[in-house]
Motif scaffolding. Structure first.
Motif, PDB file in Angstrom:
ATOM      1  N   GLY A 183      -7.583  19.049  -3.024  1.00 29.43           N
ATOM      2  CA  GLY A 183      -6.297  19.665  -2.746  1.00 29.43           C
ATOM      3  C   GLY A 183      -5.828  20.569  -3.868  1.00 29.43           C
ATOM      4  N   LYS A 184      -4.558  20.957  -3.811  1.00 33.67           N
ATOM      5  CA  LYS A 184      -4.041  21.973  -4.736  1.00 33.67           C
ATOM      6  C   LYS A 184      -3.968  21.485  -6.179  1.00 33.67           C
ATOM      7  N   HIS A 185      -3.987  20.160  -6.397  1.00 29.54           N
ATOM      8  CA  HIS A 185      -3.927  19.623  -7.766  1.00 29.54           C
ATOM      9  C   HIS A 185      -5.304  19.229  -8.302  1.00 29.54           C
ATOM     10  N   LYS A 186      -6.340  19.614  -7.600  1.00 28.27           N
ATOM     11  CA  LYS A 186      -7.700  19.224  -7.999  1.00 28.27           C
ATOM     12  C   LYS A 186      -8.028  19.691  -9.413  1.00 28.27           C
ATOM     13  N   GLY A 187      -7.636  20.916  -9.763  1.00 31.84           N
ATOM     14  CA  GLY A 187      -7.926  21.447 -11.094  1.00 31.84           C
ATOM     15  C   GLY A 187      -7.302  20.621 -12.194  1.00 31.84           C
ATOM     16  N   LEU A 188      -6.075  20.149 -11.955  1.00 35.35           N
ATOM     17  CA  LEU A 188      -5.417  19.308 -12.949  1.00 35.35           C
ATOM     18  C   LEU A 188      -6.184  18.000 -13.114  1.00 35.35           C
ATOM     19  N   GLY A 189      -6.610  17.427 -11.996  1.00 31.16           N
ATOM     20  CA  GLY A 189      -7.379  16.187 -12.059  1.00 31.16           C
ATOM     21  C   GLY A 189      -8.676  16.362 -12.827  1.00 31.16           C
ATOM     22  N   GLU A 190      -9.347  17.489 -12.612  1.00 35.20           N
ATOM     23  CA  GLU A 190     -10.593  17.756 -13.334  1.00 35.20           C
ATOM     24  C   GLU A 190     -10.333  17.901 -14.823  1.00 35.20           C
ATOM     25  N   ALA A 191      -9.206  18.518 -15.178  1.00 36.82           N
ATOM     26  CA  ALA A 191      -8.882  18.692 -16.600  1.00 36.82           C
ATOM     27  C   ALA A 191      -8.692  17.338 -17.280  1.00 36.82           C
ATOM     28  N   ILE A 192      -7.984  16.422 -16.609  1.00 36.92           N
ATOM     29  CA  ILE A 192      -7.777  15.089 -17.174  1.00 36.92           C
ATOM     30  C   ILE A 192      -9.112  14.363 -17.305  1.00 36.92           C
ATOM     31  N   ARG A 193      -9.880  14.382 -16.228  1.00 38.96           N
ATOM     32  CA  ARG A 193     -11.166  13.682 -16.239  1.00 38.96           C
ATOM     33  C   ARG A 193     -12.100  14.259 -17.301  1.00 38.96           C
ATOM     34  N   ASN A 194     -12.209  15.578 -17.365  1.00 32.21           N
ATOM     35  CA  ASN A 194     -13.124  16.205 -18.327  1.00 32.21           C
ATOM     36  C   ASN A 194     -12.750  15.865 -19.765  1.00 32.21           C
ATOM     37  N   THR A 195     -11.448  15.836 -20.040  1.00 30.44           N
ATOM     38  CA  THR A 195     -11.008  15.546 -21.405  1.00 30.44           C
ATOM     39  C   THR A 195     -11.342  14.107 -21.790  1.00 30.44           C
ATOM     40  N   ILE A 196     -11.052  13.173 -20.895  1.00 30.34           N
ATOM     41  CA  ILE A 196     -11.374  11.768 -21.185  1.00 30.34           C
ATOM     42  C   ILE A 196     -12.875  11.602 -21.395  1.00 30.34           C
ATOM     43  N   GLU A 197     -13.668  12.185 -20.494  1.00 31.99           N
ATOM     44  CA  GLU A 197     -15.119  12.036 -20.600  1.00 31.99           C
ATOM     45  C   GLU A 197     -15.655  12.680 -21.868  1.00 31.99           C
ATOM     46  N   ALA A 436      -8.427  20.710 -34.560  1.00 37.20           N
ATOM     47  CA  ALA A 436      -9.820  21.155 -34.663  1.00 37.20           C
ATOM     48  C   ALA A 436     -10.720  20.377 -33.702  1.00 37.20           C
ATOM     49  N   ASP A 437     -10.508  19.079 -33.613  1.00 38.60           N
ATOM     50  CA  ASP A 437     -11.321  18.254 -32.714  1.00 38.60           C
ATOM     51  C   ASP A 437     -11.082  18.646 -31.264  1.00 38.60           C
ATOM     52  N   PHE A 438      -9.836  18.899 -30.908  1.00 38.91           N
ATOM     53  CA  PHE A 438      -9.493  19.295 -29.541  1.00 38.91           C
ATOM     54  C   PHE A 438     -10.183  20.615 -29.184  1.00 38.91           C
ATOM     55  N   GLU A 439     -10.159  21.550 -30.111  1.00 45.42           N
ATOM     56  CA  GLU A 439     -10.814  22.840 -29.874  1.00 45.42           C
ATOM     57  C   GLU A 439     -12.325  22.676 -29.767  1.00 45.42           C
ATOM     58  N   GLN A 440     -12.892  21.838 -30.608  1.00 44.82           N
ATOM     59  CA  GLN A 440     -14.342  21.621 -30.567  1.00 44.82           C
ATOM     60  C   GLN A 440     -14.790  20.989 -29.262  1.00 44.82           C
ATOM     61  N   LEU A 441     -13.971  20.099 -28.709  1.00 47.97           N
ATOM     62  CA  LEU A 441     -14.310  19.495 -27.422  1.00 47.97           C
ATOM     63  C   LEU A 441     -14.371  20.557 -26.330  1.00 47.97           C
ATOM     64  N   LYS A 444     -17.585  22.526 -26.943  1.00 53.21           N
ATOM     65  CA  LYS A 444     -18.800  21.735 -26.726  1.00 53.21           C
ATOM     66  C   LYS A 444     -19.049  21.459 -25.253  1.00 53.21           C
ATOM     67  N   TYR A 445     -17.972  21.168 -24.505  1.00 49.66           N
ATOM     68  CA  TYR A 445     -18.142  20.777 -23.108  1.00 49.66           C
ATOM     69  C   TYR A 445     -17.769  21.880 -22.121  1.00 49.66           C
ATOM     70  N   GLY A 446     -17.362  23.032 -22.644  1.00 52.06           N
ATOM     71  CA  GLY A 446     -17.215  24.215 -21.799  1.00 52.06           C
ATOM     72  C   GLY A 446     -16.068  24.204 -20.824  1.00 52.06           C
ATOM     73  N   PHE A 447     -14.945  23.553 -21.169  1.00 49.58           N
ATOM     74  CA  PHE A 447     -13.799  23.668 -20.272  1.00 49.58           C
ATOM     75  C   PHE A 447     -12.671  24.418 -20.958  1.00 49.58           C
ATOM     76  N   ASP A 448     -11.817  25.071 -20.139  1.00 54.54           N
ATOM     77  CA  ASP A 448     -10.796  25.964 -20.681  1.00 54.54           C
ATOM     78  C   ASP A 448      -9.470  25.217 -20.866  1.00 54.54           C
ATOM     79  N   TYR A 449      -8.414  26.020 -21.108  1.00 53.66           N
ATOM     80  CA  TYR A 449      -7.094  25.442 -21.386  1.00 53.66           C
ATOM     81  C   TYR A 449      -6.132  25.630 -20.207  1.00 53.66           C
ATOM     82  N   ALA A 454      -1.778  18.618 -19.556  1.00 53.61           N
ATOM     83  CA  ALA A 454      -2.483  17.445 -19.045  1.00 53.61           C
ATOM     84  C   ALA A 454      -3.654  17.076 -19.955  1.00 53.61           C
ATOM     85  N   GLN A 455      -4.335  18.085 -20.483  1.00 53.41           N
ATOM     86  CA  GLN A 455      -5.457  17.819 -21.395  1.00 53.41           C
ATOM     87  C   GLN A 455      -4.980  17.143 -22.670  1.00 53.41           C
TER      88      GLN A 455
END
Length: 537
Positions: A183-197, A436-441, A444-449, A454-455
């Motif tokens: 749905g329309k909030h899928k991108g937000l969910g992916e951002a949360i999941r990607n950051t945790i992972e 610095a760690d937040f930027e490196q993540l 390293k994992y190729g996701f944007d801001y 949420a991130q």
């Protein structure tokens, strides 16, 4: 078993007081049990000793003792120690160590007592006495056991809870989150999941948590009309998870908190500013919020106003939509104003999405309050301010930044520095290492801001969880994680103010940044105040 024999047995156990009190922390799953813990589990399950020493159970009914294997602990207390639900006519105690040794007075139907320690538990097993010397329930046998068997059983009770938790293994810890996956909030969910992972992957690359790998399980919801809380319930009921981290279940924050209490499941850093409003809930032991929510923000804004207006202007108007949550926020603000000695408090309520600036200003204009707490959206605030200027009324305007920031620079210039916004966190709270760690993540994992807020929440929550898991140690249970999180004091997660929890405290940072707005130069300005709102009680 005579009372004299029982006393002699107890004396032999007490002679090893030093050994019992210094009993080491140990592993938490069957494969990791120490030899002593395994022997204790065998006693709990069978009522027999691995050493073939005789164990007898005395029910104190004048009849000869019964062999221990007829009345093993598991019969009444269950495999998890919480108490067998189907054991007719008896309400067995929870014999997990966290329950036995938890602080505070333990209250039962006909007695109360202090927490157990190793020695008082040995006394309960052998003599049927609680820590205050009261007789235990008549259904509780008094066991004639050798001192070594008592030690082994106590050692096992200390790790019993984790034995029945499928989310914990010798090599893995399973953690959950709940996010939109369609749905329309899928991108937000992916951002949360990607950051945790990303945080978990970095931890795992460095050996994990006490040699256990972190595994993330996701409960997903979509815009199909089903309540988002269903996804949370499905996850915790069907999947083995030892905790939730940064779950996003909008409009169901109180329900998530209740679910955590029901399941005794630690919840770390829900993604929300709409945390349940009110005093710290003594029943909420399991949900740990990161930052001040809107309740703390509105109370801080009211407190900040006292330094910006004259005593004659300390009258407050609260403008808000007719929604239960905002009713509660208005009540919190009004209580704060009363405690701070405001001359009067007026409420102006409008139907959601039906704000009428002219009628609102006319309604309040007769009283001309010196301070207005506006809890509508940013466009409505702009309409209100423009209409107020037309009537030569320019009160001090207060609003949480979350609600007002988007259109705040559209307010008339005459309100410059007469608008205060509240924020739970600002970029100035970031530590150089955290930034610095937040930027490196991201690199390293190729996701944007795209969903940076949420991130940031997911990053902070993951860092807090990792710290709690490390402090809980190898002897990990959900209860131990709760206790470990309570020990966090001035812990800096990198992208937020320092967080502190404790017994009865479940908001890590209760402070609020109060930011004035310079409308002539379209910028936020100094001085930025940091307010921890005082308790209105």
């Amino acid at each position: 078993m005579t009372r004299q024999a029982a006393a002699a047995t107890l004396a032999s156990v007490l002679a090893l007081a030093g050994m019992i009190l210094l009993w080491p922390a140990s592993a938490t799953i069957a494969a990791d049990l120490t030899e002593a813990e395994e022997r204790g589990k065998y006693i709990d399950d069978t009522g027999r000793s691995r050493s073939r020493r005789v164990i007898n159970a005395d029910l104190g009914n004048g009849k000869p003792p019964t062999p221990g294997h007829i009345l093993p602990c598991i019969n009444c207390h269950g495999a998890d120690g919480h108490g067998a639900e189907d054991y007719v006519g008896i309400a067995p105690l929870n014999i997990n160590w966290y329950a036995l040794a938890s602080t505070g007075q333990h209250v039962h139907a006909v007695r109360s007592h202090a927490p157990f320690d190793e020695l008082s538990l040995a006394r309960a097993i052998i003599l049927g006495k609680d820590p205050d010397g009261n007789d235990m329930e008549k259904a509780m046998p008094r066991y004639d056991m050798a001192k070594g068997d008592v030690e082994d059983l106590i050692a096992y009770l200390k790790v019993m809870d984790s034995q029945s938790d499928p989310a914990i293994s010798g090599t893995e810890l399973h953690i959950g989150t709940v996010v939109p996956t369609d749905g329309k909030h899928k991108g937000l969910g992916e951002a949360i999941r990607n950051t945790i992972e990303a945080v978990f992957n970095d931890v795992n690359e460095n050996g994990g948590i006490n040699n256990r790998e972190l595994k993330l399980t996701v409960g997903g919801w979509s815009d199909d009309g089903n309540p988002q809380i269903w996804a949370a319930r499905d996850l915790v009921n069907k999947e083995p998870v030892a905790a939730l981290v940064s779950p996003y279940v909008p409009n169901y924050d109180a329900e998530v908190e209740a679910l955590a209490t029901e399941k005794r499941l630690p919840v770390d850093g829900p993604y929300t500013v709409l945390q349940p409003v009110g005093d710290e809930d003594e029943e909420n032991r399991f949900t740990f919020y990161l930052l001040a929510g809107l309740e703390q923000q509105v109370r801080a804004l009211v407190e900040a106003a006292t330094a910006r207006v004259t005593p004659a202007d300390t009258s407050l108007a609260i403008v808000y939509p007719r929604v239960r949550f905002f009713d509660e926020l208005a009540a919190a603000a009004a209580g704060q104003a009363e405690a701070l000695g405001f001359a009067s408090v007026t409420e102006e309520v409008f139907e959601l999405n039906e704000f009428k600036a002219e009628s609102s200003v006319v309604s309040l204009g007769e009283k001309s309050p010196g301070v207005v707490l506006f809890l509508g959206n940013s466009a409505e605030l702009s309409q209100f301010a423009r209409r107020a200027v037309q009537t030569d009324w320019e009160p001090l305007l207060l609003s949480p930044g979350l609600l007002a920031e988007r259109n705040v620079f559209e307010l008339p210039d005459s309100f410059s520095r007469r608008v205060l916004l509240a924020y739970a966190s600002l970029p100035t709270d970031y530590s150089p290492e955290g930034a610095a760690d937040f930027e490196q993540l991201h690199e390293k994992y190729g996701f944007d801001y795209s969903y940076s807020i949420a991130q940031v929440n997911a990053y902070i929550a993951a860092r807090v969880l990792v710290e709690g898991l490390e402090r809980a140690g190898r002897n990990f249970t959900r209860e131990e994680l709760v206790k470990a999180l309570e020990t966090l004091e001035n812990f800096h997660p990198g992208l937020a103010p320092a967080l502190s929890y404790g017994e009865g405290r479940r908001i890590g940072s209760e402070g609020v940044h109060i930011v004035p707005v310079d409308l002539t130069e379209d910028r936020f300005t100094e001085p930025v105040r940091w307010i921890v709102p005082r308790d209105p009680d």
